[in-house]
Structure formats: structure tokens, C-alpha cells
Design a protein around this motif. Structure first.
Motif, mmCIF file in Angstrom:
data_model
loop_
_atom_site.group_PDB
_atom_site.id
_atom_site.type_symbol
_atom_site.label_atom_id
_atom_site.label_comp_id
_atom_site.label_asym_id
_atom_site.label_seq_id
_atom_site.Cartn_x
_atom_site.Cartn_y
_atom_site.Cartn_z
ATOM 1 N N PHE A 153 0.860 -1.187 0.000
ATOM 2 C CA PHE A 153 0.000 0.000 0.000
ATOM 3 C C PHE A 153 0.896 1.237 0.000
ATOM 4 C CE2 PHE A 153 -3.084 3.037 1.830
ATOM 5 C CZ PHE A 153 -4.072 2.875 0.864
ATOM 6 N N PRO A 154 0.711 2.158 -0.949
ATOM 7 C CA PRO A 154 1.656 3.270 -1.144
ATOM 8 C C PRO A 154 1.925 4.106 0.097
ATOM 9 C CG PRO A 154 0.169 3.123 -3.014
ATOM 10 C CD PRO A 154 -0.325 2.141 -1.997
ATOM 11 N N LEU A 155 0.909 4.441 0.887
ATOM 12 C CA LEU A 155 1.121 5.318 2.035
ATOM 13 C C LEU A 155 1.957 4.642 3.117
ATOM 14 C CD1 LEU A 155 -1.201 6.799 0.535
ATOM 15 C CD2 LEU A 155 -1.992 7.565 2.758
ATOM 16 N N LEU A 156 1.777 3.332 3.273
ATOM 17 C CA LEU A 156 2.587 2.591 4.246
ATOM 18 C C LEU A 156 4.015 2.436 3.731
ATOM 19 C CD1 LEU A 156 0.051 -0.207 5.291
ATOM 20 C CD2 LEU A 156 0.531 1.940 6.466
ATOM 21 N N GLN A 157 4.135 2.140 2.447
ATOM 22 C CA GLN A 157 5.457 1.982 1.853
ATOM 23 C C GLN A 157 6.239 3.303 1.884
ATOM 24 O OE1 GLN A 157 5.686 1.340 -2.396
ATOM 25 N NE2 GLN A 157 7.228 -0.276 -2.121
ATOM 26 N N ASP A 158 5.561 4.408 1.587
ATOM 27 C CA ASP A 158 6.221 5.718 1.593
ATOM 28 C C ASP A 158 6.735 6.066 2.987
ATOM 29 O OD1 ASP A 158 5.669 5.948 -1.059
ATOM 30 O OD2 ASP A 158 3.983 7.334 -0.829
ATOM 31 N N TYR A 159 5.940 5.706 4.016
ATOM 32 C CA TYR A 159 6.381 5.988 5.392
ATOM 33 C C TYR A 159 7.649 5.208 5.704
ATOM 34 C CZ TYR A 159 6.324 6.846 10.382
ATOM 35 O OH TYR A 159 6.689 7.239 11.651
ATOM 36 N N ILE A 160 7.695 3.950 5.274
ATOM 37 C CA ILE A 160 8.882 3.124 5.523
ATOM 38 C C ILE A 160 10.092 3.720 4.808
ATOM 39 C CG2 ILE A 160 9.924 0.877 5.029
ATOM 40 C CD1 ILE A 160 7.170 -0.371 5.521
ATOM 41 N N LYS A 161 9.894 4.140 3.568
ATOM 42 C CA LYS A 161 11.014 4.708 2.807
ATOM 43 C C LYS A 161 11.554 5.970 3.480
ATOM 44 C CE LYS A 161 9.796 2.989 -1.809
ATOM 45 N NZ LYS A 161 9.296 3.366 -3.155
ATOM 46 N N SER A 162 10.643 6.839 3.926
ATOM 47 C CA SER A 162 11.085 8.079 4.571
ATOM 48 C C SER A 162 11.786 7.791 5.895
ATOM 49 C CB SER A 162 9.892 9.019 4.797
ATOM 50 O OG SER A 162 8.982 8.452 5.726
ATOM 51 N N THR A 163 11.301 6.788 6.617
ATOM 52 C CA THR A 163 11.938 6.415 7.886
ATOM 53 C C THR A 163 13.329 5.847 7.644
ATOM 54 O OG1 THR A 163 9.749 5.898 8.792
ATOM 55 C CG2 THR A 163 11.639 5.082 10.003
ATOM 56 N N LYS A 164 13.462 5.034 6.577
ATOM 57 C CA LYS A 164 14.773 4.478 6.240
ATOM 58 C C LYS A 164 15.772 5.592 5.935
ATOM 59 C CE LYS A 164 13.416 -0.004 4.296
ATOM 60 N NZ LYS A 164 13.256 -0.781 3.041
ATOM 61 N N LYS A 165 15.328 6.598 5.167
ATOM 62 C CA LYS A 165 16.216 7.711 4.828
ATOM 63 C C LYS A 165 16.653 8.460 6.082
ATOM 64 C CE LYS A 165 14.601 8.570 0.118
ATOM 65 N NZ LYS A 165 13.887 9.517 -0.796
ATOM 66 N N GLU A 166 15.714 8.669 7.001
ATOM 67 C CA GLU A 166 16.053 9.354 8.252
ATOM 68 C C GLU A 166 17.096 8.557 9.033
ATOM 69 O OE1 GLU A 166 12.640 10.259 10.583
ATOM 70 O OE2 GLU A 166 11.648 11.364 8.983
ATOM 71 N N LYS A 167 16.891 7.227 9.100
ATOM 72 C CA LYS A 167 17.841 6.388 9.844
ATOM 73 C C LYS A 167 19.212 6.394 9.175
ATOM 74 C CE LYS A 167 14.656 3.158 12.089
ATOM 75 N NZ LYS A 167 14.288 1.745 12.269
ATOM 76 N N GLU A 168 19.227 6.313 7.824
ATOM 77 C CA GLU A 168 20.494 6.332 7.103
ATOM 78 C C GLU A 168 21.211 7.660 7.302
ATOM 79 O OE1 GLU A 168 19.296 5.443 3.166
ATOM 80 O OE2 GLU A 168 18.977 3.305 3.554
ATOM 81 N N SER A 169 20.423 8.752 7.284
ATOM 82 C CA SER A 169 20.995 10.081 7.486
ATOM 83 C C SER A 169 21.610 10.195 8.881
ATOM 84 C CB SER A 169 19.917 11.152 7.295
ATOM 85 O OG SER A 169 20.422 12.426 7.567
ATOM 86 N N LYS A 170 20.914 9.634 9.878
ATOM 87 C CA LYS A 170 21.435 9.659 11.249
ATOM 88 C C LYS A 170 22.714 8.840 11.357
ATOM 89 C CE LYS A 170 17.049 10.406 13.653
ATOM 90 N NZ LYS A 170 16.019 9.813 14.540
ATOM 91 N N VAL A 171 22.762 7.714 10.648
ATOM 92 C CA VAL A 171 23.969 6.879 10.666
ATOM 93 C C VAL A 171 25.135 7.643 10.064
ATOM 94 C CG1 VAL A 171 25.055 4.821 9.698
ATOM 95 C CG2 VAL A 171 22.762 4.676 10.666
ATOM 96 N N ASP A 172 24.893 8.312 8.908
ATOM 97 C CA ASP A 172 25.944 9.097 8.253
ATOM 98 C C ASP A 172 26.432 10.215 9.170
ATOM 99 O OD1 ASP A 172 25.774 7.518 6.054
ATOM 100 O OD2 ASP A 172 24.471 8.875 4.917
ATOM 101 N N ASN A 173 25.474 10.939 9.786
ATOM 102 C CA ASN A 173 25.841 12.037 10.691
ATOM 103 C C ASN A 173 26.673 11.529 11.869
ATOM 104 O OD1 ASN A 173 24.565 13.962 9.157
ATOM 105 N ND2 ASN A 173 22.627 13.836 10.298
ATOM 106 N N ASN A 174 26.257 10.403 12.404
ATOM 107 C CA ASN A 174 26.992 9.824 13.536
ATOM 108 C C ASN A 174 28.410 9.418 13.126
ATOM 109 O OD1 ASN A 174 24.816 10.156 15.236
ATOM 110 N ND2 ASN A 174 24.025 8.078 14.926
ATOM 111 N N PHE A 175 28.542 8.928 11.881
ATOM 112 C CA PHE A 175 29.859 8.513 11.380
ATOM 113 C C PHE A 175 30.797 9.718 11.285
ATOM 114 C CE2 PHE A 175 32.693 7.938 7.710
ATOM 115 C CZ PHE A 175 33.441 6.860 8.163
ATOM 116 N N TYR A 176 30.271 10.806 10.684
ATOM 117 C CA TYR A 176 31.107 12.007 10.543
ATOM 118 C C TYR A 176 31.444 12.616 11.898
ATOM 119 C CZ TYR A 176 30.330 11.821 5.532
ATOM 120 O OH TYR A 176 30.318 11.427 4.225
ATOM 121 N N LYS A 177 30.487 12.584 12.816
ATOM 122 C CA LYS A 177 30.761 13.099 14.162
ATOM 123 C C LYS A 177 31.856 12.290 14.842
ATOM 124 C CE LYS A 177 26.193 15.075 15.120
ATOM 125 N NZ LYS A 177 24.926 14.920 15.901
#
Length: 624
Positions: free
Chosen positions: A580-604
Motif C-alpha cells: 500500500f503506497p502510504l505505508l510503503q512511503d512511510y517506511i522509505k522516509s523512515t529508512k532515509k532518516e535512519k540512514e541520514s542519522k547513521v551518516d551524521n553519527n559517522f562524521y561526528k
């Protein structure tokens, strides 16, 4: 609009979102009328389903608003109509069995007056299902939808008689399920069913509604009528409400158009939305007691995609008063969900029944009992435990004997049916369970102790034995050629599951539910797992039809809003087909947020390491 005239005094709408307290509001209204001198027979409370009615009846008795007898005035719309028209046996489950046996045979032999299997006292009309009734279900489904969507049709707009109306609806339907149905087959089934009911003086659910709308049928006068879950009524059911309303002083329509999810059964939410009501008589329940902040935000983002709605807004009580936000996470494996045990309160739900299969296998693997909608004709869609009631009763009987108590003879017979052969002496197991060769006193309510059963009735096992050492239960849910996706590999697998469930929780009580989203409407749980996979229902969402798109959005909204604390979006591992698109879109956006946090933590981390190098003068000599 169904009626031109509204001679009753007031019409009210009560709109409430998920967890906003619609049931409490209904009971408070009823209580106020009773305090004002209203007699119970002057009020009528109509629930959408039997489960809703049972909940309302229990609560009015608990709050001492009505006696148990008076609470019977709370009823389903079908029961109300049945009581008005009187006469006629109900086309119940036994009658349906008989009809299916006699279908395609000589109609002159259809009369059931001498059929010993038919129970005329059973006043619950038969349900049809695709799983049990195969192609006959498709024929009945067409008839049912035509009658509910077209309504009583007193002006013959859709045809000169009922069959014309059904054929007209069938001709216009674009449902892919009906593509292999021939008109002649449909006509034959309709005539056979009609003749069978006529010859035996029977009525089914649809007959109850249609016959109640005959001009010759009079409805009582009421001071107040309350209709719960009004958004889920079909046009035919609305016509019954309209007829009731003509002799009613105060009419309350209670519901939430954002949770109207029964369009596939012929329900028409537009009638609820358009039913005329003065602005000052519309009450909105403006806070949800159920949803925490994050789940509230997600639910509202889904709801706001619905194109046609009344605009029922409410705020999040938990966020304002206790700052509860809850959590939303996605999982690829159900093992990722933490702290699921015998005491857990969890709803596992999916868009379709076949999509619930991974939940059942997961819980079986963990040795946890769970509730699911029964497929048994006798249970008629009630929630039943995966640890069967019959097994539980046998275990209870054995426990009673172990504790020095006595059990009824018929309960001993049930024990014998499930006991291992070596624990009945002299090879008497078959003789005991055959009424013709058994002791007749065992087929009664007479009580027997362990000592009596051992001395006279061939019981041959020690009191010290644990139940799973002496009983060997059977199940229909074993993998076979016809059931390749059944839950259990064999009887050994089934009995091992029962043992593990009991070892984890001897009470066998459970608050874990596995169901379609439709099956858990009106329920709530601390944790909710909702499947992202939408199956063939996604096709309806993508058709470009606003009504069907809204229906699927509302189904998603209902699933998400069952949750009181932790929401999990479950992705079936591997390439899933129709998310279902709305559920899938939420998962995709959450994944991006988690990946972004991982990248930020790496640089820090890199920056911190560089600072430590400089601050501690750790650079090599050639770089200083």
C-alpha cells in the motif's frame, strides 16, 4: 434523499474518531433519557453487528441503565425487522446445508419438514463464504449486493421485479470475481433459493429487511432511537432506518465516515454523510483517548487523503496531557518485535485473510495461543482461540479429576475420544465412545469420580500423569493435498504446539489477535502489527475511482488507529508484490532518516577522533 418528509421532532449526528468514546456517548444519552422518565420500551438502540450489540447490552446492564430483559431492546437491524414481520423460520446454517444437498435435484423433494438435522430454534440466518460455498457464494454475493445497493426500489426503477433488479445490477458490475458467472447460472440459483425458502416457509437476512419495508408492516413509535456505526449501513438498511424514523421523536445517528470500510458488502457511506441534520444538532467528539502522538500524526496524514468526508476533526489527548508519543517502526521479520509473550496485548492485522498467514506461523513457532475469526459454521465468525475449546475442556476435566473432583459422564466420553489407547483398559475405547455399546449413564449429566471411572469404566492411567502425556488431539488444520498451506505439518506438530502454549501459560488466556483489518474494527491493543502488503485490493485503490480509493484509505486508517502505543509496519521478506503506497512511503522516509542519522553519527565520530589526535598531540613527527 430517501424521504421527502421528516415528521419526527429532531435528528442528531454524533461524529467521533477512533478512540473518541462513541459508545460511552451513546450510553450517556440513553441514561439521560431514562433519568428523565423514559420507559425502556420507548427507546431503541440499533447496532451494526451482533458483537456490537452484545457489548452495548453488557454495558447498559453493568451501568444498571436496563435490566437484562430490557437490554434486549438493543438489537441488530435484522433482528428488529425479523421481530416486526413475525412468522417464518430462519434460513439458518442447517437449512443451508440441506439446500446445498438438494440443489440440482428435483424441486418436489425439497420440503424439509421431516429433516431431523434442521434446528428451527436457531434464529441466526446462514452466512455464505467463498471458502465453504465455492461458486454458490458468488451467486449469493451478486444477489445480496444488488438488493443492498439498489434498495427496496418501490418505484420499479431498476426492473419490474426482484430478479430484474439483480440482473440489471449484475450487468453493470465490473467486479472481476463475477467474470466467469453466466446469467443462466445466476437465474437458476436465484430461482432454486427462492423456491426452497418458499416451500419451507423460510426467510434469510435480506428477506427480513425487504419484508419489513412492505406497507402492511407497521413499526412501533419510539421517543428515542440511536443507531450505532451508521456509516456502515447499506441503502436497503437505510430505508429501514427511514421507516423507523417516521414514528420517532428523536433520532441519533452515531458514527465516523472516515471509518466506513464495508463498501464491498454494499454499504453506502454517502447516505450517512448527506442525511440532513441541523448544524446545531451535530456533535463532534473532539479528542481521542487511544492514540499517542506519533500514531495520531501518521493516522491523520492517511485520513487527510480521503477525498469525500464530513471533516470530523479531533485532537490527541495523550500528547497534550501526558506527552505520550508512542512509536512507529518497520520490521522485515516478526522476531524483530520485542516483548511478545503470553501476557501481551497485540493485534496482528492485514488487508486480506491470506496475508495473515505469516502471523499465525510466527505465533505457532513461539508457542503462543492467539485469537482468530472462526471458520466453523457453528461459530459464525466469532473470535476463537488457536488452542481449541474442545482441547481445553478435556484438559479441564482431567484437572478436575486430579484435584479429587467429579466430572459428568459426557465429559468423560469426550476425554476418551482424545485419550491414547493405552490408557483405556481391555481395548474398550471404541466401545465407550459408541453410544450403542457404551454405558448409557455416561451419556448423561451424572457425576463420576476418578476412582469410579478407573474401577468401572476402564480408565487406566495414574492421577500423576500430565495431560499431554495421556491425550492426543486431532485437528483439521494439517497440511494435505487440499490444504498445502495449513498451519500444522501433522498431528504431532499440533500436539507439540498445544503443549508449548500450556507450558508458557497454563491459563491459556490470550489478548493476541490475528485478523483482517475489517475483523478488528472497534478493537484496540497496546501493540499493533499491520501488513504493508495489500494484495489484490491495491488494484481497487489504483483504478482512479474516487470511491474505491477512499475505501482503501479508510481501511488503512482503521488498521493504524487500533494502536494504543507501539505500531509496527510489517514488510514480508523478499520482493512483495502490492504494497500500500502510504505505508510503503512511510517506511522509505523512515529508512532515509535512519540512514541520514547513521551518516551524521559517522562524521561526528571522525571529527571526535581528529580532535582527540590534535588535543593529545598524537600526530606523527613528520606531520607536526
Amino acid at each position: 434523499m430517501i424521504d421527502k418528509y421528516y415528521p419526527y421532532q429532531q435528528r442528531y449526528k454524533i461524529l467521533g474518531g477512533p478512540g473518541c468514546g462513541k459508545t460511552t456517548k451513546i450510553l450517556n444519552i440513553l441514561a439521560n433519557y431514562i433519568k428523565g422518565g423514559l420507559k425502556p420500551e420507548q427507546a431503541l438502540l440499533i447496532g451494526f453487528a451482533r458483537a456490537t450489540v452484545k457489548t452495548l447490552q453488557d454495558r447498559v446492564v453493568e451501568q444498571k441503565l436496563l435490566t437484562e430483559k430490557e437490554s434486549e431492546s438493543i438489537t441488530t437491524i435484522h433482528k428488529f425487522c425479523k421481530d416486526r414481520i413475525g412468522g417464518g423460520d430462519v434460513f439458518n446454517t442447517d437449512a443451508k446445508k440441506s439446500f446445498k444437498k438438494k440443489y440440482m435435484t428435483d424441486p418436489d423433494k425439497w420440503v424439509m419438514l421431516d429433516d431431523e438435522e434442521y434446528d428451527s430454534e436457531d434464529e441466526i440466518a446462514a452466512l455464505w463464504s467463498e471458502n465453504q460455498d465455492k461458486k454458490l457464494f458468488i451467486y449469493y454475493d451478486i444477489i445480496n449486493k444488488a438488493l443492498h445497493e439498489y434498495g427496496y426500489d418501490k418505484n420499479k426503477k431498476y426492473g419490474k421485479d426482484e430478479l430484474d433488479k439483480i440482473l440489471n445490477w449484475f450487468g453493470e458490475s465490473e467486479n472481476h470475481k463475477y467474470k466467469n458467472v453466466h446469467t443462466e447460472q445466476l437465474i437458476y440459483f436465484y430461482n432454486c433459493l427462492k423456491n426452497f425458502k418458499s416451500q419451507n416457509g423460510m426467510i434469510d437476512f435480506d428477506d427480513m429487511l425487504i419484508k419489513a419495508l412492505y406497507p402492511t408492516v407497521e413499526f412501533p413509535k419510539y421517543e428515542v432511537v440511536l443507531v450505532d456505526e451508521a456509516q456502515d449501513l447499506s441503502k436497503l438498511e437505510w430505508e429501514v432506518i427511514s421507516k423507523i424514523a417516521r414514528k420517532t421523536r428523536d433520532l441519533y445517528l452515531v458514527g465516523d465516515d472516515d471509518q466506513a470500510i464495508y463498501g464491498w458488502k454494499g454499504s453506502n457511506v454517502r447516505i450517512f454523510q448527506k442525511w440532513p441534520c441541523r448544524k446545531e444538532n451535530v456533535t463532534r467528539l473532539e479528542r481521542t483517548h487511544r492514540l499517542p502522538g506519533k500514531i495520531y500524526d501518521f493516522a491523520i496524514s492517511i485520513r487527510d487523503q480521503i477525498k469525500t468526508r464530513l471533516g470530523n476533526e479531533f485532537f490527541c489527548k495523550k500528547r497534550i496531557e501526558t506527552e505520550e508519543e508512542g512509536s512507529i517502526d518497520y520490521v522485515y521479520g516478526l522476531d524483530e518485535i520485542e516483548n511478545i509473550g503470553p501476557e501481551s496485548e497485540v493485534i496482528f492485522c492485514a488487508r486480506a485473510k491470506n496475508l495473515c498467514r505469516p502471523y499465525a506461523f510466527f505465533l505457532k513457532h513461539k508457542g503462543l495461543a492467539f485469537l482468530e475469526k472462526s471458520q466453523s459454521l457453528d461459530e459464525r465468525g466469532k473470535f476463537t482461540s488457536s488452542f481449541p475449546d474442545n482441547c481445553r475442556k478435556v484438559i479441564e476435566s482431567w484437572n478436575t479429576l486430579q484435584e479429587g473432583g467429579s466430572i459428568k459422564g459426557k465429559h468423560y466420553i469426550n476425554m476418551v475420544k482424545n485419550i491414547k489407547k493405552e490408557f483405556i483398559s481391555d481395548r474398550k475405547k471404541t466401545a465407550l465412545t459408541n453410544r450403542d455399546t457404551s454405558f448409557q449413564e455416561l451419556y448423561s449429566d451424572e457425576l463420576f469420580s476418578y476412582e469410579e471411572l478407573k474401577e468401572k469404566y476402564y480408565l487406566n492411567c495414574s492421577k500423576e500423569k500430565i495431560w499431554h502425556e495421556i491425550f492426543w488431539f486431532d485437528t483439521q488444520r494439517v497440511i494435505s493435498h487440499k490444504k498445502p498451506k495449513a498451519l500444522f505439518e501433522d498431528r504431532t506438530d499440533f500436539n507439540d504446539y498445544l503443549k508449548r502454549c500450556w507450558e508458557k501459560n497454563p491459563t491459556l488466556e490470550t489478548k493476541i489477535i490475528v485478523s483482517t483489518i475489517h475483523g478488528v474494527k472497534g478493537m484496540e491493543a497496546d501493540k499493533v502489527v499491520i501488513g504493508v502488503e495489500w494484495g489484490y485490493s491495491l488494484d481497487a485503490y489504483l483504478l482512479g475511482d474516487d470511491r474505491k480509493e477512499d475505501e482503501e484509505l479508510r481501511v488503512c486508517y482503521v488498521g493504524v488507529t487500533r494502536c494504543k502505543n507501539n505500531l509496527y509496519l510489517f514488510e514480508i521478506p523478499g520482493e512483495y508484490k502490492k504494497p500500500f503506497p502510504l505505508l510503503q512511503d512511510y517506511i522509505k522516509s523512515t529508512k532515509k532518516e535512519k540512514e541520514s542519522k547513521v551518516d551524521n553519527n559517522f562524521y561526528k565520530l571522525i571529527e571526535q577522533m581528529q580532535r582527540e589526535v590534535y588535543e593529545n598531540n598524537l600526530l606523527p613527527e613528520h606531520e607536526k
